[in-house]
Design an enzyme around this catalytic site. Structure first.
Site, PDB file in Angstrom:
ATOM      1  N   ASP A 146       0.822  -1.203   0.000  1.00  0.00           N
ATOM      2  CA  ASP A 146       0.000   0.000   0.000  1.00  0.00           C
ATOM      3  C   ASP A 146       0.861   1.260   0.000  1.00  0.00           C
ATOM      4  O   ASP A 146       1.895   1.318   0.664  1.00  0.00           O
ATOM      5  CB  ASP A 146      -0.875  -0.021   1.258  1.00  0.00           C
ATOM      6  CG  ASP A 146      -1.816   1.163   1.323  1.00  0.00           C
ATOM      7  OD1 ASP A 146      -2.681   1.281   0.444  1.00  0.00           O
ATOM      8  OD2 ASP A 146      -1.670   1.987   2.256  1.00  0.00           O
ATOM      9  N   GLU A 178       1.573  -0.528  -4.972  1.00  0.00           N
ATOM     10  CA  GLU A 178       0.614   0.511  -5.336  1.00  0.00           C
ATOM     11  C   GLU A 178       1.379   1.824  -5.494  1.00  0.00           C
ATOM     12  O   GLU A 178       1.581   2.555  -4.527  1.00  0.00           O
ATOM     13  CB  GLU A 178      -0.476   0.666  -4.263  1.00  0.00           C
ATOM     14  CG  GLU A 178      -1.548   1.650  -4.720  1.00  0.00           C
ATOM     15  CD  GLU A 178      -2.222   2.417  -3.580  1.00  0.00           C
ATOM     16  OE1 GLU A 178      -3.348   2.878  -3.777  1.00  0.00           O
ATOM     17  OE2 GLU A 178      -1.611   2.556  -2.507  1.00  0.00           O
TER      18      GLU A 178
END
Ligand code: CA
Ligand code: CA
Ligand code: CA
Ligand code: CA
Length: 553
Positions: free
Chosen positions: A243, A272
């Site tokens: 993330d 990400e």
């Protein structure tokens, strides 16, 4: 878990949202978790080698699950790990012969660690499964059942922020003498003002440059890789979806890769990196195997907050997709594997993006499953669930993460009910549910099943080359490309127009070997006119997609 529904956080994208800045009271210094033995990390003496992405990652058909919304096993209305395990046959029953399942071969679970908010991106305890979702034993069972069916499991690995209720932050807040004082970045001498994700006080950002913080982050990763604690890191979690990768230094991600690949070379590291292709490219150098194709997403949908725009809404020509793919060649390392998507938990859902036009949604899916890259399906996308970000009165992203619609009536075993405001996007008896679509061969769900099966049956779509085919005569709404390898020649032709149209494809200018070829549409089974390898003229219905298998005769 203290659940404050108004708190919200969109992972990866800075969003100005409200947050109650509840000043945490200092707590007793907690003891660090017990360390698991592991090889000591040493800096690589030689430059990091070229990317070697696990083979399974190149053929990955990824399904994104929000556990809270997916399936409930104990009747409290909150989705949980046992509920997900109970529903695995919907995703993949493990039998390649049956076609009543979706057929995905990998799951990405939104955060499942103990957290302060409904979405889980504000971790309170990195070494504990969210009690709403179950236990570590439940996770072990889920992973075993997934592996039995040929499904890999990726966890959301969230290290760019923690909850302000995390014990280390609580200890450090207002306490410069805390052993965790330098785990965070303070803006005042009293240590009460601090760096936080999107400046939201409830999610402070750990200082990733601090070696102790890095060591902690690696300890978390190792802990979940070896779920059962037997010292074997190859039979647990198969990958990490990292993330908000922009929050950490390249050096950290290089270290993570180096250490974790030594434990399990088949581990997939998916980053990400919500940014430009040029920036994403810098995260492939000894860091991620795979990244999300945000540049392609922006071409398709234009904006995670918008509807009615981009290629998917016939506003921009589909040739823009080709432009996005070219950027990979320019900026990414050889072996880089993009994850391609029409929507995710941080964007409006694709059915809303196309303003409820199912024809556009179907064409979008056909495009997704025939492009190079690993397709991602966001739970509920396959039945056409809608979702548009709220205005904070009182909800935001919850509307894009609504309960999976299993039943026409929105009630029945396994249905989650945690989010049921009157103004939600999905409703009972609206044609959007698994129950209403599962036995209908004309349904959107059936279309997704066919596309996923197509992708599984034709590895050329995952592994083969991509080459744009020039449309020498015809409107710019027609987009065509060849997918080829030693096993097959596939010709994709898509008509991004509400009009029937004729188009001439200039196959003579491509690498397609000389014909003659027969052409069979793998989606409908229809035979199309044969071709020789030069100009190929086709009549295309509105919003149609052909995946032609070319065979010599
Ligand atoms: Ca439950
Ligand atoms: Ca099956
Ligand atoms: Ca193990
Ligand atoms: Ca419904």
């Amino acid at each position: 878990m203290p659940r404050t529904a108004a708190r919200t956080l969109s992972a990866g994208l800075a969003l100005a949202v409200l947050a109650a800045a509840c000043a945490p009271a200092p707590a007793p210094t907690p003891a660090p978790p017990t360390a698991t033995p592991y090889p000591v990390w040493q800096p690589a003496p030689t430059p990091v080698p070229d990317l070697i992405t696990p083979q399974w990652g190149r053929e990955m058909l990824l399904y994104l699950v929000f556990v809270r919304s997916f399936a409930d096993s104990d009747g409290d209305g909150i989705g949980d790990l046992r509920g997900l395990t109970d529903r695995l046959d919907y995703l993949n029953d493990g039998d390649p012969q049956t076609t009543t399942d979706l057929g995905v071969n990998a799951l990405w679970l939104m955060p499942i660690f103990a957290a302060a908010s409904y979405h889980g991106y504000d971790t309170v305890d990195h070494f504990r499964v969210n009690p709403d979702y179950g236990t570590r034993e439940d996770l072990i069972t889920l992973v075993q059942e997934c592996h039995r069916r040929g499904i890999r499991v990726l966890l959301d690995y969230v290290m760019g922020a923690v909850s302000d209720q995390h014990p280390y932050f609580r200890d450090a807040y207002g306490n410069p003498a805390s052993p965790y004082a330098d785990w965070f970045t303070w803006y005042d001498e009293a240590h009460t003002r601090y760096k936080a994700f999107a400046n939201i006080p409830s999610v402070p950002t750990p200082n990733g440059d601090n070696p102790a913080v890095q060591e902690y982050a690696l300890q978390v990763a190792r802990y979940w890789l070896d779920l059962d604690g037997d010292g074997d890191y190859t039979n647990g979690i198969d990958g990490l979806r990292c993330d908000w990768a922009l929050a950490q230094s390249h050096a950290f991600w290089q270290r993570l890769r180096s250490e974790l690949k030594a434990l399990n070379p088949d581990l997939l590291l998916l980053g990400e990196v919500w940014s430009t292709a040029q920036d994403i490219g810098t995260y492939y150098r000894g860091q991620f195997d795979s990244t999300f194709d945000f540049p392609l997403y922006y071409v398709l949908a234009a904006d995670p907050l918008a509807t009615g725009r981009g290629v998917l809404n016939l506003v921009d020509p589909p040739g823009f997709v080709h432009g996005a793919l070219l950027q990979r060649e320019r900026y990414y390392s050889a072996g880089a594997q993009s994850v391609i998507f029409l929507n995710n938990h941080d964007t409006n859902r694709v059915m809303s993006s196309v303003q409820g036009d199912e024809g556009l949604a179907r064409l979008a899916a056909t495009l997704l499953f025939t492009l190079p890259g690993s397709p991602l399906v966001y739970y509920g996308e396959e039945i056409g669930m809608s979702g548009v970000k709220g205005n904070g009165q009182p909800y935001w992203d919850e509307y894009r993460r609504e309960p999976m619609d299993w039943y026409a009536a929105e009630s029945g075993p396994g249905m989650t009910t945690w989010f049921r405001p009157a103004d939600r996007n999905n409703a009972a008896n609206d044609g959007v549910s698994v129950e209403e679509q599962t036995n209908d061969p004309a349904s959107l769900l059936a279309h997704y099943r066919r596309l996923i099966r197509l992708r599984q049956n034709w590895p050329t779509l995952s592994l083969g080359s991509y080459e744009r085919v020039t449309v020498s005569e015809g409107p710019r709404s027609v987009y065509s490309y060849l997918r080829q390898d030693a096993a097959a020649q596939l010709l994709v032709v898509l008509n991004f127009s509400r009009e029937s149209t004729a188009a001439t494809l200039d196959l003579g200018a491509t690498s397609l070997p000389p014909g003659p070829w027969t052409a069979t549409d793998l989606l409908s089974g229809a035979a199309l006119p044969s071709l020789a390898g030069g100009a190929y003229r086709l009549e295309l219905p509105p919003l149609s997609g052909l995946v032609l298998h070319l065979e010599r005769f």
